[in-house]
Design a protein around this motif. Structure first.
Motif, PDB file in Angstrom:
ATOM      1  N   ILE A 254       0.858  -1.177   0.000  1.00 38.36           N
ATOM      2  CA  ILE A 254       0.000   0.000   0.000  1.00 38.36           C
ATOM      3  C   ILE A 254       0.897   1.230   0.000  1.00 38.36           C
ATOM      4  CG2 ILE A 254      -1.762   1.332   1.209  1.00 38.36           C
ATOM      5  CD1 ILE A 254      -2.783  -1.127   2.493  1.00 38.36           C
ATOM      6  N   HIS A 255       0.575   2.175  -0.865  1.00 38.82           N
ATOM      7  CA  HIS A 255       1.332   3.417  -0.941  1.00 38.82           C
ATOM      8  C   HIS A 255       0.394   4.574  -0.600  1.00 38.82           C
ATOM      9  CE1 HIS A 255       4.540   1.048  -2.608  1.00 38.82           C
ATOM     10  NE2 HIS A 255       3.697   0.552  -3.509  1.00 38.82           N
ATOM     11  N   PHE A 256       0.640   5.192   0.559  1.00 43.25           N
ATOM     12  CA  PHE A 256      -0.198   6.273   1.052  1.00 43.25           C
ATOM     13  C   PHE A 256       0.316   7.608   0.511  1.00 43.25           C
ATOM     14  CE2 PHE A 256      -0.455   2.983   4.410  1.00 43.25           C
ATOM     15  CZ  PHE A 256      -1.823   2.745   4.380  1.00 43.25           C
ATOM     16  N   VAL A 257      -0.605   8.404  -0.017  1.00 48.44           N
ATOM     17  CA  VAL A 257      -0.266   9.699  -0.599  1.00 48.44           C
ATOM     18  C   VAL A 257      -1.067  10.777   0.120  1.00 48.44           C
ATOM     19  CG1 VAL A 257      -0.304  11.104  -2.691  1.00 48.44           C
ATOM     20  CG2 VAL A 257       0.156   8.639  -2.853  1.00 48.44           C
ATOM     21  N   GLY A 258      -0.407  11.824   0.580  1.00 43.27           N
ATOM     22  CA  GLY A 258      -1.101  12.917   1.257  1.00 43.27           C
ATOM     23  C   GLY A 258      -1.883  13.769   0.277  1.00 43.27           C
ATOM     24  N   ALA A 259      -3.144  14.025   0.587  1.00 45.55           N
ATOM     25  CA  ALA A 259      -3.979  14.848  -0.297  1.00 45.55           C
ATOM     26  C   ALA A 259      -3.435  16.269  -0.415  1.00 45.55           C
ATOM     27  CB  ALA A 259      -5.413  14.875   0.223  1.00 45.55           C
ATOM     28  N   GLU A 260      -2.716  16.745   0.612  1.00 48.32           N
ATOM     29  CA  GLU A 260      -2.145  18.092   0.599  1.00 48.32           C
ATOM     30  C   GLU A 260      -0.636  18.086   0.366  1.00 48.32           C
ATOM     31  OE1 GLU A 260      -4.578  17.434   3.347  1.00 48.32           O
ATOM     32  OE2 GLU A 260      -5.877  18.027   1.692  1.00 48.32           O
ATOM     33  N   ASP A 261      -0.119  16.990  -0.164  1.00 52.82           N
ATOM     34  CA  ASP A 261       1.321  16.880  -0.395  1.00 52.82           C
ATOM     35  C   ASP A 261       1.691  17.612  -1.686  1.00 52.82           C
ATOM     36  OD1 ASP A 261       3.974  16.171  -0.731  1.00 52.82           O
ATOM     37  OD2 ASP A 261       3.672  14.062  -0.214  1.00 52.82           O
ATOM     38  N   ASP A 262       2.420  18.729  -1.559  1.00 53.27           N
ATOM     39  CA  ASP A 262       2.838  19.475  -2.735  1.00 53.27           C
ATOM     40  C   ASP A 262       4.280  19.168  -3.133  1.00 53.27           C
ATOM     41  OD1 ASP A 262       4.138  20.690  -0.649  1.00 53.27           O
ATOM     42  OD2 ASP A 262       3.383  22.714  -1.035  1.00 53.27           O
ATOM     43  N   THR A 286      -5.096   7.758  -1.205  1.00 50.13           N
ATOM     44  CA  THR A 286      -4.944   9.180  -0.901  1.00 50.13           C
ATOM     45  C   THR A 286      -5.531   9.459   0.482  1.00 50.13           C
ATOM     46  OG1 THR A 286      -5.050   9.764  -3.243  1.00 50.13           O
ATOM     47  CG2 THR A 286      -5.499  11.517  -1.649  1.00 50.13           C
ATOM     48  N   VAL A 287      -4.772  10.173   1.296  1.00 53.85           N
ATOM     49  CA  VAL A 287      -5.143  10.399   2.689  1.00 53.85           C
ATOM     50  C   VAL A 287      -5.448  11.876   2.915  1.00 53.85           C
ATOM     51  CG1 VAL A 287      -4.414  10.172   5.091  1.00 53.85           C
ATOM     52  CG2 VAL A 287      -3.703   8.454   3.399  1.00 53.85           C
ATOM     53  N   SER A 288      -6.688  12.184   3.246  1.00 56.73           N
ATOM     54  CA  SER A 288      -7.087  13.556   3.535  1.00 56.73           C
ATOM     55  C   SER A 288      -6.442  14.043   4.825  1.00 56.73           C
ATOM     56  CB  SER A 288      -8.612  13.654   3.656  1.00 56.73           C
ATOM     57  OG  SER A 288      -9.232  13.276   2.444  1.00 56.73           O
ATOM     58  N   GLY A 289      -6.083  15.310   4.853  1.00 60.09           N
ATOM     59  CA  GLY A 289      -5.512  15.895   6.060  1.00 60.09           C
ATOM     60  C   GLY A 289      -4.025  15.679   6.216  1.00 60.09           C
ATOM     61  N   ALA A 290      -3.377  15.087   5.226  1.00 59.53           N
ATOM     62  CA  ALA A 290      -1.937  14.831   5.306  1.00 59.53           C
ATOM     63  C   ALA A 290      -1.213  15.587   4.204  1.00 59.53           C
ATOM     64  CB  ALA A 290      -1.654  13.339   5.197  1.00 59.53           C
ATOM     65  N   SER A 291      -0.125  16.245   4.560  1.00 54.53           N
ATOM     66  CA  SER A 291       0.760  16.863   3.585  1.00 54.53           C
ATOM     67  C   SER A 291       1.961  15.929   3.429  1.00 54.53           C
ATOM     68  CB  SER A 291       1.185  18.257   4.044  1.00 54.53           C
ATOM     69  OG  SER A 291       1.935  18.173   5.240  1.00 54.53           O
ATOM     70  N   HIS A 292       3.094  16.469   3.029  1.00 54.99           N
ATOM     71  CA  HIS A 292       4.233  15.566   2.863  1.00 54.99           C
ATOM     72  C   HIS A 292       4.741  15.047   4.207  1.00 54.99           C
ATOM     73  CE1 HIS A 292       7.519  13.670   0.745  1.00 54.99           C
ATOM     74  NE2 HIS A 292       8.359  14.192   1.618  1.00 54.99           N
ATOM     75  N   GLY A 293       4.946  15.962   5.157  1.00 53.44           N
ATOM     76  CA  GLY A 293       5.518  15.536   6.427  1.00 53.44           C
ATOM     77  C   GLY A 293       4.608  15.671   7.622  1.00 53.44           C
ATOM     78  N   ASP A 294       3.417  16.194   7.438  1.00 49.53           N
ATOM     79  CA  ASP A 294       2.525  16.447   8.570  1.00 49.53           C
ATOM     80  C   ASP A 294       1.216  15.687   8.428  1.00 49.53           C
ATOM     81  OD1 ASP A 294       4.285  18.290   9.784  1.00 49.53           O
ATOM     82  OD2 ASP A 294       3.579  19.889   8.461  1.00 49.53           O
ATOM     83  N   GLY A 295       0.656  15.319   9.583  1.00 55.26           N
ATOM     84  CA  GLY A 295      -0.654  14.694   9.617  1.00 55.26           C
ATOM     85  C   GLY A 295      -0.636  13.183   9.672  1.00 55.26           C
ATOM     86  N   TRP A 296       0.534  12.575   9.535  1.00 54.17           N
ATOM     87  CA  TRP A 296       0.608  11.115   9.440  1.00 54.17           C
ATOM     88  C   TRP A 296       0.608  10.423  10.801  1.00 54.17           C
ATOM     89  CZ3 TRP A 296      -0.387   9.304   4.841  1.00 54.17           C
ATOM     90  CH2 TRP A 296      -0.056  10.058   3.708  1.00 54.17           C
ATOM     91  N   GLU A 297       1.269  11.024  11.764  1.00 52.55           N
ATOM     92  CA  GLU A 297       1.485  10.352  13.040  1.00 52.55           C
ATOM     93  C   GLU A 297       0.181   9.961  13.727  1.00 52.55           C
ATOM     94  OE1 GLU A 297       3.614  11.321  17.356  1.00 52.55           O
ATOM     95  OE2 GLU A 297       3.588  12.823  15.747  1.00 52.55           O
ATOM     96  N   ASP A 298      -0.752  10.897  13.827  1.00 50.74           N
ATOM     97  CA  ASP A 298      -1.987  10.631  14.562  1.00 50.74           C
ATOM     98  C   ASP A 298      -2.850   9.575  13.885  1.00 50.74           C
ATOM     99  OD1 ASP A 298      -1.250  12.474  16.459  1.00 50.74           O
ATOM    100  OD2 ASP A 298      -2.411  14.117  15.588  1.00 50.74           O
ATOM    101  N   MET A 299      -2.832   9.552  12.576  1.00 50.49           N
ATOM    102  CA  MET A 299      -3.689   8.600  11.864  1.00 50.49           C
ATOM    103  C   MET A 299      -2.978   7.293  11.514  1.00 50.49           C
ATOM    104  SD  MET A 299      -4.016  10.402   8.105  1.00 50.49           S
ATOM    105  CE  MET A 299      -4.376  12.044   8.755  1.00 50.49           C
TER     106      MET A 299
END
Length: 312
Positions: A254-262, A286-299
């Motif tokens: 599985i490859h998770f991609v942040g919806a806000e990853d620029d 695609t994961v809502s609420g995640a950018s490249h480096g932020d938002g991953w830990e909690d979810m």
């Protein structure tokens, strides 16, 4: 820490002596011409001064999660690891070693200036490992992160720039995994990689026969496509994960991609999947609420529990 050195540097640049031993009026020039060297020097000094803080933060994060620290030899490097071999109370020990591989770290100060030390300011893979209660579990830093520069003469800047995915980097990571796998008595490997660590995870999997799953978070799975899209210089000394996509395409992943990853968009994972021989084993989410480096830990606990693809 760096202020006295910076002050001396500024003072030394303040007066330009003449051959007669007395100051001469400086030629008129744009004010930024004089300021720019000082600014660049201050940036470098500040980057160096923050390394120990970054190391301390990582140690505290690992200690709070019950992870033990050790630098292990791997090929030409010594790689920093944090690991948990025995489960905490209420957790059953598994037969698979779950391995987290860090991203590229603090590789660049800005677009044109290489960092003197790649120790990450935001160690996302370590945060994910700390949120995972599994045992056995291993976190592997990339070459030269967390102190490798001072103890390893092979730590040159190419290993966090053009050669970040070089064959010797992949060999070193796999060698460290072997050591901890043996110590844990594990029979299989589950790989998790963040950003550039996602590329390392895929490239490591291509060398092994014991990998049962691959998960990447904002993974750089095709740096050739990424750099072409961003119009930046290619990684001349690096392997490309997309080139082994077909080789590892029977491994559930599985490859998770942040919806806000620029930084690394979904097109990178899609390019990787197109190179695979069997795409039914490869999921992209695609994961809502995640950018490249932020938002991953909690979810991460929820994402980690996501069902891997059924390759049948």
């Amino acid at each position: 820490m760096w202020q006295p050195a910076a002050r001396k540097l500024i003072q030394a640049m303040a007066v330009t002596p003449t051959g007669q031993g007395r100051p001469r009026p400086a030629a008129r020039r744009h004010p930024w011409t004089a300021i720019l060297p000082v600014c660049l020097a201050l940036l470098t000094l500040a980057a160096c001064a923050g390394v120990e803080d970054r190391r301390d933060y990582a140690r505290q994060l690992a200690h709070g999660a019950g992870l033990h620290a050790q630098a292990l030899p791997g090929g030409i490097f010594r790689l920093q690891t944090f690991y948990r071999l025995q489960p905490s109370s209420g957790v059953t020990a598994g037969t698979s070693l779950r391995v987290y591989i860090e991203g590229d770290g603090f590789a660049w100060i800005n677009r044109n200036r290489i960092s003197p030390d790649p120790t990450p300011r935001n160690p996302v893979a370590l945060k994910l490992a700390a949120a995972d209660r599994a045992a056995p579990l291993l976190y592997v830093a990339r070459p030269c992160q967390f102190g490798g520069i001072g103890s390893n003469p092979r730590c040159t800047q190419q290993y966090w720039t053009s050669h970040r995915f070089a064959p010797e980097v992949i060999e070193a990571t796999s060698a460290v995994i072997d050591q901890v796998k043996k110590a844990a008595g594990a029979t299989a490997i589950e790989l998790v990689g963040f950003s550039g660590g996602g590329a390392v995870a895929v490239l490591v999997a291509a060398r092994r026969t014991d990998v049962t799953s691959i998960r990447t978070v904002a993974g750089n799975l095709d740096h050739v496509t990424l750099h072409r899209r961003k119009q930046v210089s290619p990684l001349s000394g690096s392997l490309n994960a997309a080139d082994v996509a077909a080789q590892v395409s029977t491994i559930p992943q599985i490859h998770f991609v942040g919806a806000e990853d620029d930084i690394i968009g979904a097109y990178v994972a899609e390019s990787y999947r197109r190179r695979a021989a069997a795409s039914n084993c490869i999921a992209i989410q695609t994961v809502s609420g995640a950018s490249h480096g932020d938002g991953w830990e909690d979810m991460w606990p929820r994402l980690l529990a996501a069902q891997l693809p059924n390759c049948n």
